[in-house]
Design a protein around this motif. Structure first.
Motif, mmCIF file in Angstrom:
data_model
loop_
_atom_site.group_PDB
_atom_site.id
_atom_site.type_symbol
_atom_site.label_atom_id
_atom_site.label_comp_id
_atom_site.label_asym_id
_atom_site.label_seq_id
_atom_site.Cartn_x
_atom_site.Cartn_y
_atom_site.Cartn_z
ATOM 1 N N SER A 188 -5.247 34.156 2.391
ATOM 2 C CA SER A 188 -4.525 34.811 3.493
ATOM 3 C C SER A 188 -4.689 33.954 4.746
ATOM 4 O O SER A 188 -5.587 33.088 4.807
ATOM 5 N N GLY A 189 -3.835 34.251 5.734
ATOM 6 C CA GLY A 189 -3.998 33.573 7.017
ATOM 7 C C GLY A 189 -5.364 33.876 7.607
ATOM 8 O O GLY A 189 -6.002 33.022 8.234
ATOM 9 N N GLY A 190 -5.835 35.095 7.395
ATOM 10 C CA GLY A 190 -7.164 35.469 7.904
ATOM 11 C C GLY A 190 -8.257 34.609 7.290
ATOM 12 O O GLY A 190 -9.180 34.175 7.995
ATOM 13 N N GLU A 191 -8.181 34.373 6.006
ATOM 14 C CA GLU A 191 -9.211 33.523 5.379
ATOM 15 C C GLU A 191 -9.096 32.076 5.862
ATOM 16 O O GLU A 191 -10.123 31.392 6.016
ATOM 17 N N ILE A 192 -7.869 31.600 6.106
ATOM 18 C CA ILE A 192 -7.732 30.238 6.660
ATOM 19 C C ILE A 192 -8.413 30.196 8.032
ATOM 20 O O ILE A 192 -9.180 29.268 8.343
ATOM 21 N N ALA A 193 -8.159 31.217 8.848
ATOM 22 C CA ALA A 193 -8.762 31.255 10.187
ATOM 23 C C ALA A 193 -10.282 31.257 10.092
ATOM 24 O O ALA A 193 -10.969 30.551 10.845
ATOM 25 N N ARG A 194 -10.827 32.021 9.162
ATOM 26 C CA ARG A 194 -12.294 32.051 8.993
ATOM 27 C C ARG A 194 -12.831 30.687 8.563
ATOM 28 O O ARG A 194 -13.860 30.225 9.068
ATOM 29 N N GLY A 205 -14.809 22.400 -0.071
ATOM 30 C CA GLY A 205 -13.580 22.895 0.526
ATOM 31 C C GLY A 205 -13.559 24.406 0.412
ATOM 32 O O GLY A 205 -14.536 25.027 -0.024
ATOM 33 N N MET A 206 -12.445 25.016 0.822
ATOM 34 C CA MET A 206 -12.323 26.472 0.782
ATOM 35 C C MET A 206 -11.007 26.844 0.116
ATOM 36 O O MET A 206 -9.949 26.287 0.454
ATOM 37 N N ASP A 207 -11.093 27.781 -0.807
ATOM 38 C CA ASP A 207 -9.920 28.364 -1.447
ATOM 39 C C ASP A 207 -9.644 29.684 -0.742
ATOM 40 O O ASP A 207 -10.484 30.587 -0.770
ATOM 41 N N THR A 208 -8.494 29.785 -0.085
ATOM 42 C CA THR A 208 -8.192 30.957 0.753
ATOM 43 C C THR A 208 -6.979 31.703 0.187
ATOM 44 O O THR A 208 -6.166 31.110 -0.536
ATOM 45 N N LEU A 230 -11.403 22.805 -8.242
ATOM 46 C CA LEU A 230 -12.008 24.019 -8.800
ATOM 47 C C LEU A 230 -12.219 25.014 -7.675
ATOM 48 O O LEU A 230 -12.488 24.624 -6.530
ATOM 49 N N GLU A 231 -12.144 26.306 -8.003
ATOM 50 C CA GLU A 231 -12.220 27.361 -6.972
ATOM 51 C C GLU A 231 -13.259 28.415 -7.344
ATOM 52 O O GLU A 231 -12.928 29.591 -7.530
ATOM 53 N N PRO A 232 -14.519 28.048 -7.465
ATOM 54 C CA PRO A 232 -15.521 29.045 -7.844
ATOM 55 C C PRO A 232 -15.878 29.956 -6.666
ATOM 56 O O PRO A 232 -16.034 29.489 -5.541
ATOM 57 N N GLY A 233 -15.979 31.244 -6.946
ATOM 58 C CA GLY A 233 -16.441 32.184 -5.931
ATOM 59 C C GLY A 233 -17.749 32.789 -6.392
ATOM 60 O O GLY A 233 -18.848 32.448 -5.932
ATOM 61 N N ARG A 234 -17.623 33.672 -7.386
ATOM 62 C CA ARG A 234 -18.763 34.430 -7.885
ATOM 63 C C ARG A 234 -19.956 33.534 -8.250
ATOM 64 O O ARG A 234 -21.095 33.846 -7.926
ATOM 65 N N PHE A 235 -19.692 32.414 -8.924
ATOM 66 C CA PHE A 235 -20.787 31.550 -9.378
ATOM 67 C C PHE A 235 -21.676 31.124 -8.205
ATOM 68 O O PHE A 235 -22.896 31.000 -8.341
ATOM 69 N N ARG A 295 -12.811 18.230 -6.675
ATOM 70 C CA ARG A 295 -13.061 18.929 -5.399
ATOM 71 C C ARG A 295 -13.476 20.358 -5.691
ATOM 72 O O ARG A 295 -12.769 21.061 -6.413
ATOM 73 N N ILE A 296 -14.576 20.770 -5.081
ATOM 74 C CA ILE A 296 -15.028 22.150 -5.244
ATOM 75 C C ILE A 296 -14.604 22.922 -3.989
ATOM 76 O O ILE A 296 -15.056 22.604 -2.883
ATOM 77 N N CYS A 297 -13.748 23.903 -4.177
ATOM 78 C CA CYS A 297 -13.287 24.727 -3.057
ATOM 79 C C CYS A 297 -13.821 26.147 -3.264
ATOM 80 O O CYS A 297 -13.388 26.843 -4.189
ATOM 81 N N TYR A 298 -14.743 26.562 -2.424
ATOM 82 C CA TYR A 298 -15.351 27.896 -2.540
ATOM 83 C C TYR A 298 -14.284 28.973 -2.341
ATOM 84 O O TYR A 298 -13.540 28.930 -1.344
ATOM 85 N N ALA A 299 -14.216 29.926 -3.251
ATOM 86 C CA ALA A 299 -13.245 31.031 -3.127
ATOM 87 C C ALA A 299 -13.770 32.022 -2.085
ATOM 88 O O ALA A 299 -14.646 32.849 -2.350
ATOM 89 N N VAL A 300 -13.196 31.920 -0.897
ATOM 90 C CA VAL A 300 -13.689 32.655 0.279
ATOM 91 C C VAL A 300 -13.749 34.162 0.027
ATOM 92 O O VAL A 300 -14.602 34.869 0.562
ATOM 93 N N LYS A 301 -12.860 34.657 -0.824
ATOM 94 C CA LYS A 301 -12.796 36.104 -1.046
ATOM 95 C C LYS A 301 -14.108 36.676 -1.590
ATOM 96 O O LYS A 301 -14.384 37.852 -1.413
#
Ligand code: PLP
Length: 419
Positions: free
Chosen positions: A83-89, A78-81, A273-278, A55-61
């Protein structure tokens, strides 16, 4: 330059749109995101793991804009969050809760309740204290929280000490040797369902070796814990894949995928996996306008309308970004201090960078600005935050207007006794 940003007749384009047209429409400074480039990065990752339980979960940060989240959610990520704010987004952008991972070193009770009420995929827990709190909160709600325990494998990695997270003494995760006892306790808690181990050793990692060293340690612990009777089913390896700022990474995403699949084959566990920057770093540029060219006996300063409040990476991490004139210029390249308008001497983008002689009003593009760029922008010095644009082929949309000064203080109240 990546495939998303190219020069045509001397002018920089984002996909099929000329950057001066965007600067005209949105004002400067403006972050210009390439939707096509983001899709390409996500597709490369999805293809590298196609047919496997990954599963690829984008690191929202890395960039939490709703448009970016919608794009990735629409591709099935998917999304890697954190904070509650990132879950809400993530929810607002259309990511189903069962694809959301909630990580981060300090989840508070309200954030835990939000994740539990939504039925998210996984909580990545970072301490025994957090585990116990989550167990209590979940029990009180009549829920069981699926938990991956973040372990610290004590491996040094990451492009800078401020983005290295997997060494003893870093605040993240629990010492790997403590994982077994903590998960044994977790298995006795009514509100906790232990599902796996998690690690994230740092960001902007440009070699495979530290990943492999850390993952081997995590998998050893994983196997031992399972043999001890805790039925783990997932291993979450975090993110951290490096991108090209000055030098390209020494591995491709296909190399990385082969390594992960080799280490996990026969394990009988899902991989997260939680890739953000990539996914986003090279898919946006920051376009700024020169306010002054200030020349002294010893230095040439190009003073832009973007500053450390717009893109903090050079000031915070000493990060390198390519800096290009938006309209190509002839003439000799002269070492130039590329700086912002903020009243701090750390407010710079590059020192002594060879550039042609730019003029007041010229546009420059600060490249590789898509990750940890617009998300860290602030109103410091009461300068209007940057605009953000998303380009897709020949079309573009202003996805965030510049934040007018009145909006910066609209939530502020002067106490009546000062009136
Ligand atoms: N996962 C976790 C737990 C993180 O802390 C981070 C970044 O700090 C990421 C994923 C994303 O890292 P990157 O953007 O380097 O892929």
């Amino acid at each position: 330059m990546t495939g998303s940003f190219t020069r045509r007749d001397g002018v920089l384009y984002a996909e099929d749109v000329a950057l001066p047209a965007i600067a005209e429409a949105a004002g400067t400074p403006v972050y210009v995101n390439s939707a096509g480039g983001m899709r390409r990065q996500a597709r490369a990752l999805l293809d590298a793991f196609a047919g496997h339980d990954v599963r690829i979960c984008y690191a929202v940060k890395a960039n939490h804009h709703l448009a970016v989240l919608r794009l990735f959610a629409g591709m099935g990520l998917g999304m890697d969050t954190v904070s509650g704010g990132e879950i809400a987004r993530a929810l607002k952008a259309g990511c189903p809760p069962e694809r959301i991972v909630f990580a981060g070193v300090a989840k508070d009770t309200d954030e835990m309740r939000l994740g539990l009420a939504q039925g998210i995929f996984q909580f990545n827990v970072e301490s025994i204290e957090e585990l116990r709190r989550l167990g209590q909160v979940a029990s009180a709600m009549g829920r069981r929280a699926p938990v991956a325990l973040r372990v610290n494998p004590d491996v040094a990695a990451g492009g800078h000490d401020k983005i290295s997270t997997g060494k003893k003494g870093d605040k993240f995760g629990v010492p790997i040797e403590d994982a077994s006892a903590i998960l044994a306790e977790a298995a006795t808690m009514a509100g906790i369902e232990p599902v796996g181990l998690h690690c994230h050793i740092g960001s902007q990692i440009t070699e495979l070796a530290p990943f492999e060293a850390a993952y081997r340690r995590v998998l050893e612990a994983f196997t031992a814990i399972r043999e001890g009777g805790v039925e783990l089913t997932r291993v979450d390896f975090g993110g951290g894949f490096g991108v090209r700022y000055q030098e390209p990474p020494k591995f491709t995403i296909a190399d990385y995928a082969r390594m992960v699949l080799r280490l996990t084959s026969g394990l009988g566990a899902s991989v997260v996996l939680e890739p953000g920057r990539f996914l986003v770093a090279e898919q946006a540029v920051l376009v700024a306008r020169a306010i002054y060219l200030k020349e002294t006996a010893t230095h040439r300063f190009l003073v832009l309308d973007a500053g450390m409040n717009t893109l903090i990476r050079p000031a915070m991490y000493g990060a390198w970004h390519d800096i290009l004139p938006v309209v190509a210029k002839d003439g000799p390249l002269v070492p130039t201090e590329v700086v912002g308008p903020i009243c701090e001497s750390s407010d710079f983008f590059a020192r002594g960078r060879p550039l042609p002689r730019m003029m007041e009003g010229d546009l420059v593009a600060i490249m590789q600005a898509g990750a940890y760029g617009s998300v860290m922008a602030s109103d410091y010095n009461s300068r209007p935050g940057p605009a953000e644009v998303m380009v897709d082929g020949e079309r573009f949309t202003v996805i965030t207007p510049r934040r007018a000064v009145e909006r910066q203080y609209e939530d502020e109240t002067v106490p009546p006794w000062l009136e």
